[in-house]
Enzyme design. Structure first.
Site, PDB file in Angstrom:
ATOM      1  CG  PHE A  78      93.209 100.936  43.849  1.00  0.00           C
ATOM      2  CD1 PHE A  78      93.338  99.935  42.903  1.00  0.00           C
ATOM      3  CD2 PHE A  78      94.274 101.804  44.034  1.00  0.00           C
ATOM      4  CE1 PHE A  78      94.509  99.783  42.162  1.00  0.00           C
ATOM      5  CE2 PHE A  78      95.445 101.671  43.304  1.00  0.00           C
ATOM      6  CZ  PHE A  78      95.567 100.652  42.359  1.00  0.00           C
ATOM      7  CB  CYS A  79      86.455 101.453  45.242  1.00  0.00           C
ATOM      8  SG  CYS A  79      85.590 100.534  43.951  1.00  0.00           S
TER       9      CYS A  79
END
Length: 458
Positions: free
Chosen positions: A380-381
């Site tokens: 998710f970055c």
């Protein structure tokens, strides 16, 4: 605004109708089903209101700040009115500037370019990469992941108290960057308390509100943050625009983010053959080039729609959905919801989890292919945060995983479900039932890895 019968029926459950609410997708097991878009944290669908407003304006689209013609004047007024609407939505202070950017990432990179020389930046390792990475040219202190809101405040206070002084013997400029709501856990951060700690130690603070603004009322004045950044595409306005709003002094003192027309107020030739430039001191200083007027207008439309719907109503309904998901997943022993601050921590409609015995990519692929449910899997970055949450409790390896992952890291990913004002009850109920069925009965289809993604085997 008129809507179809199907859309009107759904609006009973979803306060704000969105595009795509009637889209059907095929299932590998046969037949079709209405798509359940539960990946709002990545990009929320466009509000029907936003789409209708943009469509109504499109025939009148013209150049901004460039022409004397009617359409140019109308577009300029619309663009500047959008700026005022955003300022009202954020409850900005009278002297604050609203700069239109491309996204949260662009906004924070702009601010990173504008910080004074010698500025020290303090950022928690739990941040999204958009707020973790732009400060590479500054002196950065990365703070360890806190396990309670109070620990977050205490960690920041200690770091600020220990910061090095400037060459003159006093403290130089400092900036704290913090999220309002985690894009991984959805948990709300103690922004007001962190802002107070920053200011008590002579630092400023910027709020990454990418996940907060679409889910929760936001007041720059009440939170006492110096800047706030967010993206249109997470605020139901996916037209490639974002916002950086806040104090003007650092922005006015900095070189323009981009050099070009619009940012310049006066350009003359010098005797030495070069050019001399006088830059704007308004928000235009950092908006060089033809602005994304449709993107700005879309954000303003979304701001109005959320405000008019009423935050009390929107928040109460979203919390109902959060409870539905959490209580449903709690009934499945193999599921573990990820959290920094504990089960009782307040959160927006974003939850991440892992399933014992499953690779998360495999599980997400099965949700999509067999149930028509769109979620997200991975890191998710926010790699440092997810690794912190998963590192001490690795999952069992599944048969689907990213082949390029380092040895022992294929299981270091999670599943994220996220929703908002356009989500009907049926979507989250289908999601909870699908999780239960997959854990109990297993997938009905075979899956394989293709280009790093788990996909149904043909």
């Amino acid at each position: 605004m008129s809507v179809s019968t199907a859309a009107a029926d759904q609006s009973v459950c979803a306060p704000l109708p969105v595009l795509g609410r009637d889209v059907t997708v095929p299932l590998v097991t046969g037949g079709e089903v209405t798509y359940a878009a539960l990946d709002y944290a990545a990009s929320a669908p466009a509000l029907q209101r936003v789409w209708d407003d943009v469509a109504a304006y499109a025939p009148y689209y013209g150049s901004v700040h460039r022409g004397a013609g009617y359409l140019s004047q109308l577009s300029t007024d619309l663009f500047e009115n959008a700026r005022r609407t955003v300022a009202e939505f954020l409850d900005c202070r009278p002297a604050d500037q609203v700069v239109f950017t491309r996204s949260t990432t662009d906004s924070l990179n702009l601010l990173a370019r504008a910080i004074p020389a010698g500025c020290q930046v303090f950022v928690f390792e739990t941040e999204h990469h958009a707020s973790l990475l732009p400060w590479q040219d500054a002196q950065v202190t990365y703070l360890n992941a806190p396990r309670t809101p109070q620990q977050a405040v205490e960690t920041l206070e200690r770091a600020l108290a220990d910061r090095t002084g400037s060459s003159e013997g006093g403290h130089g400029p400092a900036l704290v960057c913090v999220t309002g709501a985690s894009n991984v856990t959805g948990e709300l951060w103690p922004v007001r308390e962190l802002a107070a700690a920053a200011h008590a130690h002579g630092a400023r603070i910027v709020l990454d509100a990418a996940q907060l603004a679409p889910h929760h009322p936001l007041s720059v004045t009440d939170l006492d943050v110096d800047w706030v950044a967010f993206s249109g595409h997470k605020l139901y306005a996916p037209f490639g625009s974002g916002v950086l709003a806040g104090r003007a002094d650092w922005l006015q003192a900095a070189e323009p983010y981009l050099a070009g027309g619009g940012a310049s107020r006066k350009v003359t030739r010098r005797e030495d053959g070069g050019v001399a430039v006088e830059w704007h001191e308004t928000a235009a200083r950092h908006e060089a080039g033809s602005p994304n007027v449709i993107g700005a207008y879309a954000i303003a439309s979304a701001c109005k729609a959320l405000t008019e719907a009423g935050w009390d109503t929107l928040v109460a309904r979203e919390q109902h959905l959060v409870r539905t998901v959490r209580e449903g997943l709690a009934e499945v022993p193999e599921v573990r919801i990820l959290s920094l601050f504990g089960d009782d921590a307040p959160r927006v409609g974003v939850l991440s989890f892992v399933v014992e015995g499953w690779n998360s990519s495999h599980f997400a692929a099965a949700l999509s292919a067999e149930y028509g449910i769109g979620v997200r899997d991975g890191l998710f970055c926010a790699h440092p945060l997810v690794r912190t949450l998963l590192g001490s409790d690795p999952q069992t390896q599944g048969e689907c995983g990213a082949p390029e992952a380092a040895p022992g890291e294929k299981s270091l990913n999670a599943i994220r479900v996220s929703f908002g004002a356009g989500t009907p009850d049926e979507h989250v109920e289908r999601f909870v039932n699908a999780v239960r069925e997959l854990v109990t009965d297993g997938a009905k289809w075979q899956y394989r890895t293709e280009d790093g993604r788990c996909v149904p085997a043909v």
